[in-house]
Design a protein around this motif. Structure first.
Motif, PDB file in Angstrom:
ATOM      1  N   LEU A  86       0.818  -1.208   0.000  1.00  0.00           N
ATOM      2  CA  LEU A  86       0.000   0.000   0.000  1.00  0.00           C
ATOM      3  C   LEU A  86       0.857   1.265   0.000  1.00  0.00           C
ATOM      4  CD1 LEU A  86      -2.918  -0.880   2.453  1.00  0.00           C
ATOM      5  CD2 LEU A  86      -3.077  -0.469  -0.002  1.00  0.00           C
ATOM      6  N   LEU A  87       1.987   1.224   0.702  1.00  0.00           N
ATOM      7  CA  LEU A  87       2.846   2.413   0.760  1.00  0.00           C
ATOM      8  C   LEU A  87       3.496   2.724  -0.579  1.00  0.00           C
ATOM      9  CD1 LEU A  87       4.578   1.973   4.241  1.00  0.00           C
ATOM     10  CD2 LEU A  87       2.918   3.728   3.580  1.00  0.00           C
ATOM     11  N   VAL A  88       3.695   1.695  -1.405  1.00  0.00           N
ATOM     12  CA  VAL A  88       4.309   1.929  -2.716  1.00  0.00           C
ATOM     13  C   VAL A  88       3.450   2.861  -3.564  1.00  0.00           C
ATOM     14  CG1 VAL A  88       4.900   0.827  -4.911  1.00  0.00           C
ATOM     15  CG2 VAL A  88       5.625  -0.213  -2.768  1.00  0.00           C
ATOM     16  N   SER A  89       2.143   2.645  -3.526  1.00  0.00           N
ATOM     17  CA  SER A  89       1.242   3.445  -4.360  1.00  0.00           C
ATOM     18  C   SER A  89       0.499   4.521  -3.568  1.00  0.00           C
ATOM     19  CB  SER A  89       0.224   2.529  -5.043  1.00  0.00           C
ATOM     20  OG  SER A  89      -0.528   1.811  -4.074  1.00  0.00           O
ATOM     21  N   ALA A  90       0.850   4.708  -2.305  1.00  0.00           N
ATOM     22  CA  ALA A  90       0.162   5.700  -1.481  1.00  0.00           C
ATOM     23  C   ALA A  90       0.516   7.120  -1.920  1.00  0.00           C
ATOM     24  CB  ALA A  90       0.545   5.495  -0.009  1.00  0.00           C
ATOM     25  N   PRO A  91      -0.333   8.109  -1.622  1.00  0.00           N
ATOM     26  CA  PRO A  91      -0.002   9.510  -1.927  1.00  0.00           C
ATOM     27  C   PRO A  91       1.325   9.912  -1.292  1.00  0.00           C
ATOM     28  CG  PRO A  91      -2.314   9.307  -1.326  1.00  0.00           C
ATOM     29  CD  PRO A  91      -1.691   7.975  -1.066  1.00  0.00           C
ATOM     30  N   ALA A  92       2.062  10.767  -1.991  1.00  0.00           N
ATOM     31  CA  ALA A  92       3.405  11.157  -1.551  1.00  0.00           C
ATOM     32  C   ALA A  92       3.401  11.721  -0.136  1.00  0.00           C
ATOM     33  CB  ALA A  92       3.994  12.170  -2.531  1.00  0.00           C
TER      34      ALA A  92
ATOM     35  N   LEU B 106     -14.000   8.886   3.357  1.00  0.00           N
ATOM     36  CA  LEU B 106     -13.293   7.687   2.919  1.00  0.00           C
ATOM     37  C   LEU B 106     -13.371   7.474   1.410  1.00  0.00           C
ATOM     38  CD1 LEU B 106     -14.112   5.054   5.702  1.00  0.00           C
ATOM     39  CD2 LEU B 106     -11.988   6.316   5.323  1.00  0.00           C
ATOM     40  N   SER B 107     -14.175   8.266   0.720  1.00  0.00           N
ATOM     41  CA  SER B 107     -14.189   8.168  -0.740  1.00  0.00           C
ATOM     42  C   SER B 107     -12.937   8.785  -1.346  1.00  0.00           C
ATOM     43  CB  SER B 107     -15.440   8.850  -1.312  1.00  0.00           C
ATOM     44  OG  SER B 107     -15.425  10.245  -1.012  1.00  0.00           O
ATOM     45  N   ARG B 108     -12.160   9.530  -0.523  1.00  0.00           N
ATOM     46  CA  ARG B 108     -10.904  10.110  -0.989  1.00  0.00           C
ATOM     47  C   ARG B 108      -9.782   9.088  -0.775  1.00  0.00           C
ATOM     48  NH1 ARG B 108      -9.786  14.373   2.679  1.00  0.00           N
ATOM     49  NH2 ARG B 108      -8.059  14.940   1.292  1.00  0.00           N
ATOM     50  N   PRO B 109      -8.939   8.866  -1.783  1.00  0.00           N
ATOM     51  CA  PRO B 109      -7.880   7.846  -1.680  1.00  0.00           C
ATOM     52  C   PRO B 109      -6.964   8.033  -0.478  1.00  0.00           C
ATOM     53  CG  PRO B 109      -8.108   8.563  -3.949  1.00  0.00           C
ATOM     54  CD  PRO B 109      -8.981   9.467  -3.138  1.00  0.00           C
ATOM     55  N   LEU B 110      -6.611   9.281  -0.133  1.00  0.00           N
ATOM     56  CA  LEU B 110      -5.705   9.503   0.990  1.00  0.00           C
ATOM     57  C   LEU B 110      -6.338   9.036   2.296  1.00  0.00           C
ATOM     58  CD1 LEU B 110      -3.146  10.589   2.243  1.00  0.00           C
ATOM     59  CD2 LEU B 110      -4.211  12.876   2.310  1.00  0.00           C
ATOM     60  N   ALA B 111      -7.598   9.402   2.533  1.00  0.00           N
ATOM     61  CA  ALA B 111      -8.273   9.004   3.762  1.00  0.00           C
ATOM     62  C   ALA B 111      -8.462   7.487   3.816  1.00  0.00           C
ATOM     63  CB  ALA B 111      -9.624   9.707   3.859  1.00  0.00           C
ATOM     64  N   ALA B 112      -8.822   6.883   2.687  1.00  0.00           N
ATOM     65  CA  ALA B 112      -9.018   5.432   2.652  1.00  0.00           C
ATOM     66  C   ALA B 112      -7.696   4.694   2.892  1.00  0.00           C
ATOM     67  CB  ALA B 112      -9.616   5.015   1.318  1.00  0.00           C
TER      68      ALA B 112
ATOM     69  N   ARG C  43      -5.063   5.806   4.568  1.00  0.00           N
ATOM     70  CA  ARG C  43      -4.709   5.962   5.976  1.00  0.00           C
ATOM     71  C   ARG C  43      -5.505   4.987   6.849  1.00  0.00           C
ATOM     72  NH1 ARG C  43      -2.306  10.966   7.536  1.00  0.00           N
ATOM     73  NH2 ARG C  43      -3.532  10.978   9.464  1.00  0.00           N
ATOM     74  N   ALA C  44      -6.792   4.832   6.540  1.00  0.00           N
ATOM     75  CA  ALA C  44      -7.626   3.912   7.314  1.00  0.00           C
ATOM     76  C   ALA C  44      -7.160   2.467   7.143  1.00  0.00           C
ATOM     77  CB  ALA C  44      -9.081   4.058   6.889  1.00  0.00           C
ATOM     78  N   ALA C  45      -6.821   2.101   5.905  1.00  0.00           N
ATOM     79  CA  ALA C  45      -6.363   0.732   5.647  1.00  0.00           C
ATOM     80  C   ALA C  45      -5.038   0.449   6.352  1.00  0.00           C
ATOM     81  CB  ALA C  45      -6.228   0.518   4.141  1.00  0.00           C
ATOM     82  N   LEU C  46      -4.100   1.393   6.264  1.00  0.00           N
ATOM     83  CA  LEU C  46      -2.802   1.199   6.900  1.00  0.00           C
ATOM     84  C   LEU C  46      -2.934   1.127   8.425  1.00  0.00           C
ATOM     85  CD1 LEU C  46      -0.624   3.591   4.706  1.00  0.00           C
ATOM     86  CD2 LEU C  46      -0.459   1.100   4.815  1.00  0.00           C
ATOM     87  N   ARG C  47      -3.833   1.909   8.977  1.00  0.00           N
ATOM     88  CA  ARG C  47      -4.051   1.886  10.432  1.00  0.00           C
ATOM     89  C   ARG C  47      -4.561   0.527  10.883  1.00  0.00           C
ATOM     90  NH1 ARG C  47      -8.795   3.703  13.429  1.00  0.00           N
ATOM     91  NH2 ARG C  47      -8.244   4.412  15.530  1.00  0.00           N
ATOM     92  N   ARG C  48      -5.520  -0.026  10.145  1.00  0.00           N
ATOM     93  CA  ARG C  48      -6.067  -1.329  10.512  1.00  0.00           C
ATOM     94  C   ARG C  48      -5.010  -2.432  10.365  1.00  0.00           C
ATOM     95  NH1 ARG C  48     -10.914   0.894   8.117  1.00  0.00           N
ATOM     96  NH2 ARG C  48     -12.573   0.956   9.697  1.00  0.00           N
ATOM     97  N   LEU C  49      -4.244  -2.396   9.289  1.00  0.00           N
ATOM     98  CA  LEU C  49      -3.206  -3.409   9.085  1.00  0.00           C
ATOM     99  C   LEU C  49      -2.138  -3.328  10.174  1.00  0.00           C
ATOM    100  CD1 LEU C  49      -2.747  -3.267   5.202  1.00  0.00           C
ATOM    101  CD2 LEU C  49      -3.599  -5.214   6.535  1.00  0.00           C
ATOM    102  N   ALA C  50      -1.761  -2.116  10.564  1.00  0.00           N
ATOM    103  CA  ALA C  50      -0.748  -1.949  11.607  1.00  0.00           C
ATOM    104  C   ALA C  50      -1.256  -2.479  12.943  1.00  0.00           C
ATOM    105  CB  ALA C  50      -0.357  -0.475  11.722  1.00  0.00           C
ATOM    106  N   ARG C  51      -2.516  -2.206  13.270  1.00  0.00           N
ATOM    107  CA  ARG C  51      -3.066  -2.711  14.532  1.00  0.00           C
ATOM    108  C   ARG C  51      -3.228  -4.230  14.491  1.00  0.00           C
ATOM    109  NH1 ARG C  51      -7.282   1.802  16.971  1.00  0.00           N
ATOM    110  NH2 ARG C  51      -5.742   3.501  17.035  1.00  0.00           N
TER     111      ARG C  51
END
Length: 361
Positions: free
Chosen positions: A157-163, A190-196, A198-206
């Motif tokens: 996800l970080l590879v294609s995440a917003p800069a 969450l319809s915005r890619p940056l917010a989505a 961030r939410a995905a990365l937060r869940r994966l990290a937890r």
């Protein structure tokens, strides 16, 4: 359950095991088919199966397919009743093409394999502390795989995440990365890619943190069980709770079923295989056996090659003799298997000198 005696003929049993039912068959001393019958795979069904077999004569042994899977509990019940249980491999494809496939055919084949002496393997008893180690290690292994998957997904996800998000965590080590991502606050639509993202990365990290805790708890539970089961094994150089747990699980609660260290070497896939031709005389790696046990021995050898002075001297000497690294590791794994077998079977491990490494070749 108590054993029974019979005045009738000696018979041999065979069982084709399945998830819901087991098909049993009995044959006499010269291999004649006497009877076969299906029983439910329940405690009552196991007892009825044993009583039915004994009603035909004196039961000498029972061949059971799948003593490590569907037939595990049946093998325990039969052993507790004083019956000799033999682990039987299912017929190969050639035999099935020639003779066909059905539950009665497989049950009679299991009995015939025991009577003829083709099947002689003693199944794992699966009734002690080693079985407890095995089932806990299964849970740990799945947790490790899930944690690795979560980490791989974070990296992807970080590879294609917003800069903006990428630069926020650039250069962080794994532990710091997980802590940072777990503290993200995904505000906004969450319809915005940056917010989505961030939410995905937060869940994966937890999820990664939760799995870290689960693995640590399992390590705390497994370590004392391994020490209880084989304290001598943990005293060997390069053997830790993880490798010791795997070797214990491969050997089972009744390691005496392995009649020699050579049998254990075959089980772990480290028995040398002849690969000679004409004027070339050599052995090659064995790619059979329990690959998880083989991997545990491989890990021990790598540790010794790096930190054990005796092993490093052996590697240097064998290299001068012309052996490549793969063959040297094959010899070392066979040597470690000898030490492990002695530790598993509670045979005192003599002090092994430098020259004693040579017979492992």
């Amino acid at each position: 359950m108590t054993s029974m005696t019979h005045d009738g003929p000696q018979i041999t049993g065979g069982v084709d095991t399945h998830g819901l039912t087991h098909h049993a068959a009995v044959i006499d001393q010269i291999g004649r088919h006497l009877a076969d019958r299906e029983f439910p795979a329940t405690i009552r069904g196991y007892r009825d199966l044993l009583d039915w077999m004994r009603s035909h004569g004196e039961l000498t042994a029972v061949g059971v397919e799948g003593t490590g899977a569907y037939g595990a509990e049946l093998a325990r019940v039969l052993t507790a009743a004083g019956v000799t249980v033999i682990d039987v491999d299912r017929p190969d494809r050639k035999t099935r093409r020639m003779k066909g496939k059905s539950d009665p055919i497989d049950a009679y084949a299991a009995a015939t394999a025991v009577l003829s002496g083709r099947a002689t393997g003693v199944p794992k008893s699966r009734d002690g502390v080693v079985e407890a180690v095995r089932v806990l290690r299964i849970t740990r292994r799945s947790a490790v795989k899930a944690r690795t998957q979560a980490m791989n997904q974070i990296r992807g996800l970080l590879v294609s995440a917003p800069a903006m998000l990428r630069e926020q965590v650039a250069g962080l080590e794994r532990a710091a990365l997980i802590r940072t991502l777990a503290r993200l606050r995904p505000a906004g639509d969450l319809s915005r890619p940056l917010a989505a993202t961030r939410a995905a990365l937060r869940r994966l990290a937890r999820r990664h943190q939760a799995l870290d805790e689960e693995i640590a708890e399992l390590d705390t539970e497994i370590a004392p069980l391994v020490k209880q089961a084989a304290p001598a094994l943990l005293e060997l150089f390069g053997v830790g709770p993880e490798t010791a747990g795997q070797l214990l699980a491969s050997a089972g609660d009744n390691p005496e079923r392995m009649r020699s260290e050579a049998a254990f070497a075959h089980l772990a896939g480290v028995a040398p295989i002849p690969a000679s031709s004409s004027r070339t005389h050599r052995h090659r790696l064995n790619r059979g056996g329990d690959r998880a046990a083989n991997n545990a021995l491989h890990t021990i050898v790598l540790t010794r090659m790096r930190f054990d002075a005796r092993t490093r001297a052996y590697v240097e000497r064998r290299t001068k003799e012309g052996l490549n690294k793969k063959d040297i590791m094959r010899c070392l794994k066979r040597f470690v298997a000898r030490e492990v077998y002695r530790a598993l079977t509670s045979t005192p491990t003599e002090r092994i000198t430098q020259t004693d490494l040579a017979p492992a070749a």
